[in-house]
Design an enzyme around this catalytic site. Structure first.
Site, short mmCIF file in Angstrom:
data_model
loop_
_atom_site.label_atom_id
_atom_site.label_comp_id
_atom_site.label_asym_id
_atom_site.label_seq_id
_atom_site.Cartn_x
_atom_site.Cartn_y
_atom_site.Cartn_z
N CYS A 56 0.83 -1.21 0.00
CA CYS A 56 0.00 0.00 0.00
C CYS A 56 0.87 1.27 0.00
CB CYS A 56 -0.92 -0.01 1.22
SG CYS A 56 -2.10 1.36 1.23
N CYS A 60 0.21 4.89 7.02
CA CYS A 60 -0.45 4.67 8.32
C CYS A 60 0.54 3.97 9.27
CB CYS A 60 -1.71 3.84 8.14
SG CYS A 60 -2.73 4.45 6.77
N CYS A 63 0.22 0.24 10.34
CA CYS A 63 -0.22 -0.78 9.39
C CYS A 63 0.89 -1.62 8.77
CB CYS A 63 -1.04 -0.14 8.29
SG CYS A 63 -1.81 -1.40 7.23
N CYS A 100 -16.36 -9.59 5.43
CA CYS A 100 -15.76 -8.28 5.15
C CYS A 100 -14.47 -8.45 4.35
CB CYS A 100 -15.49 -7.57 6.48
SG CYS A 100 -14.78 -5.94 6.23
N CYS A 132 -19.45 -6.75 3.38
CA CYS A 132 -18.81 -5.50 3.76
C CYS A 132 -17.49 -5.40 2.99
CB CYS A 132 -18.55 -5.50 5.26
SG CYS A 132 -17.69 -4.01 5.82
N CYS A 192 -19.74 1.44 8.67
CA CYS A 192 -18.95 0.80 9.72
C CYS A 192 -17.73 1.69 9.92
CB CYS A 192 -18.53 -0.60 9.28
SG CYS A 192 -17.37 -1.38 10.42
N ARG A 264 -18.07 -3.13 18.00
CA ARG A 264 -17.28 -4.34 17.73
C ARG A 264 -15.98 -4.38 18.50
NH1 ARG A 264 -16.94 -4.33 12.21
NH2 ARG A 264 -19.10 -4.96 12.31
N1 SAM Z 1 -6.83 0.46 3.13
C1 SAM Z 1 -8.11 0.63 3.65
C2 SAM Z 1 -8.18 1.75 4.68
O1 SAM Z 1 -7.16 2.14 5.20
O2 SAM Z 1 -9.29 2.21 4.95
C3 SAM Z 1 -8.73 -0.62 4.25
C4 SAM Z 1 -7.87 -1.59 5.03
S1 SAM Z 1 -7.20 -0.99 6.56
C5 SAM Z 1 -6.05 -2.27 6.97
C6 SAM Z 1 -8.54 -1.13 7.70
C7 SAM Z 1 -8.33 -0.74 9.12
O3 SAM Z 1 -7.59 -1.73 9.80
C8 SAM Z 1 -7.59 0.53 9.42
O4 SAM Z 1 -8.37 1.67 9.27
C9 SAM Z 1 -7.22 0.33 10.88
O5 SAM Z 1 -8.24 0.87 11.70
C10 SAM Z 1 -7.16 -1.19 11.02
N2 SAM Z 1 -5.80 -1.65 11.33
C11 SAM Z 1 -4.78 -1.77 10.46
N3 SAM Z 1 -3.65 -2.19 11.07
C12 SAM Z 1 -3.97 -2.35 12.37
C13 SAM Z 1 -3.22 -2.75 13.53
N4 SAM Z 1 -1.93 -3.06 13.44
N5 SAM Z 1 -3.85 -2.81 14.71
C14 SAM Z 1 -5.17 -2.48 14.79
N6 SAM Z 1 -5.92 -2.09 13.75
C15 SAM Z 1 -5.33 -2.02 12.56
C1 DTB Z 2 -11.43 -2.85 11.62
O1 DTB Z 2 -11.82 -1.88 12.31
N1 DTB Z 2 -10.52 -3.74 12.02
C2 DTB Z 2 -10.26 -4.71 10.98
C3 DTB Z 2 -11.27 -4.30 9.87
N2 DTB Z 2 -11.87 -3.12 10.41
C4 DTB Z 2 -10.81 -4.12 8.50
C5 DTB Z 2 -8.83 -4.80 10.59
C6 DTB Z 2 -7.90 -5.05 11.73
C7 DTB Z 2 -6.56 -5.24 11.17
C8 DTB Z 2 -5.55 -5.67 12.20
C9 DTB Z 2 -4.21 -5.84 11.62
C10 DTB Z 2 -4.11 -6.88 10.55
O2 DTB Z 2 -4.59 -8.03 10.75
O3 DTB Z 2 -3.50 -6.61 9.51
FE1 SF4 Z 3 -2.94 1.17 3.35
FE2 SF4 Z 3 -2.88 0.01 5.72
FE3 SF4 Z 3 -3.27 2.63 5.56
FE4 SF4 Z 3 -5.22 0.94 4.72
S1 SF4 Z 3 -4.45 1.19 6.81
S2 SF4 Z 3 -4.46 2.77 3.68
S3 SF4 Z 3 -3.95 -0.75 3.93
S4 SF4 Z 3 -1.40 1.52 4.94
#
Ligand code: SAM
Ligand code: DTB
Ligand code: SF4
Length: 334
Positions: A56, A60, A63, A100, A132, A192, A264
């Site tokens: 990506c 973030c 992430c 989802c 979702c 959501c 959730r």
């Molecule tokens: N790329 C899209 C976005 O950012 O909206 C969708 C996927 S993103 C991985 C979805 C959500 O996963 C993020 O908004 C964040 O709240 C959650 N998330 C990602 N990494 C995480 C982590 N290490 N711990 C907890 N939540 C995480």
């Molecule tokens: C949300 O609030 N939590 C989920 C879903 N929406 C997409 C993602 C959590 C991701 C946790 C880190 C991972 O497994 O990559």
């Molecule tokens: Fe990309 Fe992760 Fe940020 Fe979603 S949360 S935009 S997958 S870097």
């Protein structure tokens, strides 16, 4: 069409009064409100699938899927529709009612990948699951196309307060997030939207995020509360584990502010005991992600959760059970 009659003009002071209540009083109040507005034995069970993993462009800080951090994650292009549908069937057989699909995109683009996602949405919807997606920013017309394909919900998190957001992400703004959420609403797809605790934010930041969520023209139908899963290679890898009492306080406050929303208990369950999770359910959580993987990190498996549900007397909520006072028109009736 019934209107959402819940309060949506909270002040930060009001929220602070709730958030800062003595913990047991807060839990008691949240549990009472939960009992008045929801079937407390019912928990929504959702399964996540990462349909496009890693690589990506965004930054973030939490992430593992951001290309710029070395997390050792295997990048995967968009999955095939038949593979995704096979996963959805398995999730349904294991008792999930919502499926989802997550894509590590900054935003959706109008290309062949999007056409394939529309096909996936249609297929999952036809299985009788709530579909979702969480794929980054969306335009109004993309949201409408997803709605027409049968999308039931779109996940797009605010993650934290507007103030703290820029400490965590620099490649997009809080207002970008809010705009996508509006586009989702306009298309008649349920919202959501939640956040993460443990990003180094203050209590005030947490309250401000809840302020934004609970003062939307309509409360989000689901609010995921994630505990940061610190992943090696990300800038937040050394953040300390979220305290269970912080999680409980956040869930309880969300429940009080948004009485009929599905709150959730999201990322972080793998590190929590059953007793700790039970406290979260008592404080008003009524939705979980099930299955041994979230998007890329570990989560309790279906069997462990079946045992927990048995022990606590919980049962899976049926699909398409709309929040009591947030009934909308959907293009698909079941
Ligand atoms: N790329 C899209 C976005 O950012 O909206 C969708 C996927 S993103 C991985 C979805 C959500 O996963 C993020 O908004 C964040 O709240 C959650 N998330 C990602 N990494 C995480 C982590 N290490 N711990 C907890 N939540 C995480
Ligand atoms: C949300 O609030 N939590 C989920 C879903 N929406 C997409 C993602 C959590 C991701 C946790 C880190 C991972 O497994 O990559
Ligand atoms: Fe990309 Fe992760 Fe940020 Fe979603 S949360 S935009 S997958 S870097």
């Amino acid at each position: 069409m019934q209107k959402n009659h819940f309060k949506k003009n909270y002040s930060l002071d009001e929220i602070s009064e709730i958030y800062n209540m003595p913990l047991l009083q807060l839990i008691f109040k949240a549990a009472s409100i939960h009992h008045e507005n929801n079937e407390t034995a019912e928990v929504q069970v959702c399964t996540l699938l990462s349909i496009k993993t890693g690589g990506c462009t965004e930054d973030c800080a939490y992430c593992p899927q951001a290309a710029r951090y070395n997390t050792g994650l295997e990048v995967h292009a968009l999955m095939r529709t038949d593979e995704v549908l096979a996963n959805a069937k398995k999730a349904k057989e294991a008792g999930s009612t919502r499926f989802c699909m997550g894509a590590a995109w900054r935003e959706v683009r109008d290309n062949r990948d999007f056409d394939r996602v529309l096909e996936m949405v249609k297929g999952v919807n036809e299985l009788g699951l709530e579909v979702c997606c969480t794929m980054g920013m969306l335009t109004e017309s993309q949201a409408q196309k997803l709605a027409d394909a049968g999308l039931y919900a779109y996940n797009h998190n605010l993650d934290t307060s507007k103030k703290h957001y820029s400490e965590i992400i620099s490649t997009r703004t809080y207002d970008d997030r809010l705009e996508t959420l509006e586009n989702v609403r306009k298309a008649g797809v349920t919202v959501c939207c939640g956040g993460i605790i443990g990003l180094g934010e203050t209590h005030r930041d947490r309250m401000e995020m809840l302020y934004t969520l609970s003062n939307m023209p309509q409360h989000p139908e689901s609010v995921p509360i994630n505990a940061l899963v610190p992943v090696a290679g990300t800038p937040l890898e050394n953040n300390s584990r979220v305290d269970i009492w912080d999680m409980v306080r956040m869930i309880a406050t969300a429940r009080i502010l948004m009485p009929a929303t599905k709150v959730r208990l999201s990322a972080g369950r793998n590190e929590m005991s059953i007793s700790e999770q039970a406290l979260c359910f008592l404080a008003g959580a009524n939705s979980i992600f099930a299955g041994d993987k979230l998007l890329t990190t570990a989560n309790p498996g279906y069997d462990a959760d079946a045992k927990m549900f048995d022990l606590l007397g919980l049962k899976a909520m049926e699909a398409f059970k709309e929040n009591r006072s947030d009934i909308h028109c959907h293009s698909h009736d079941f």
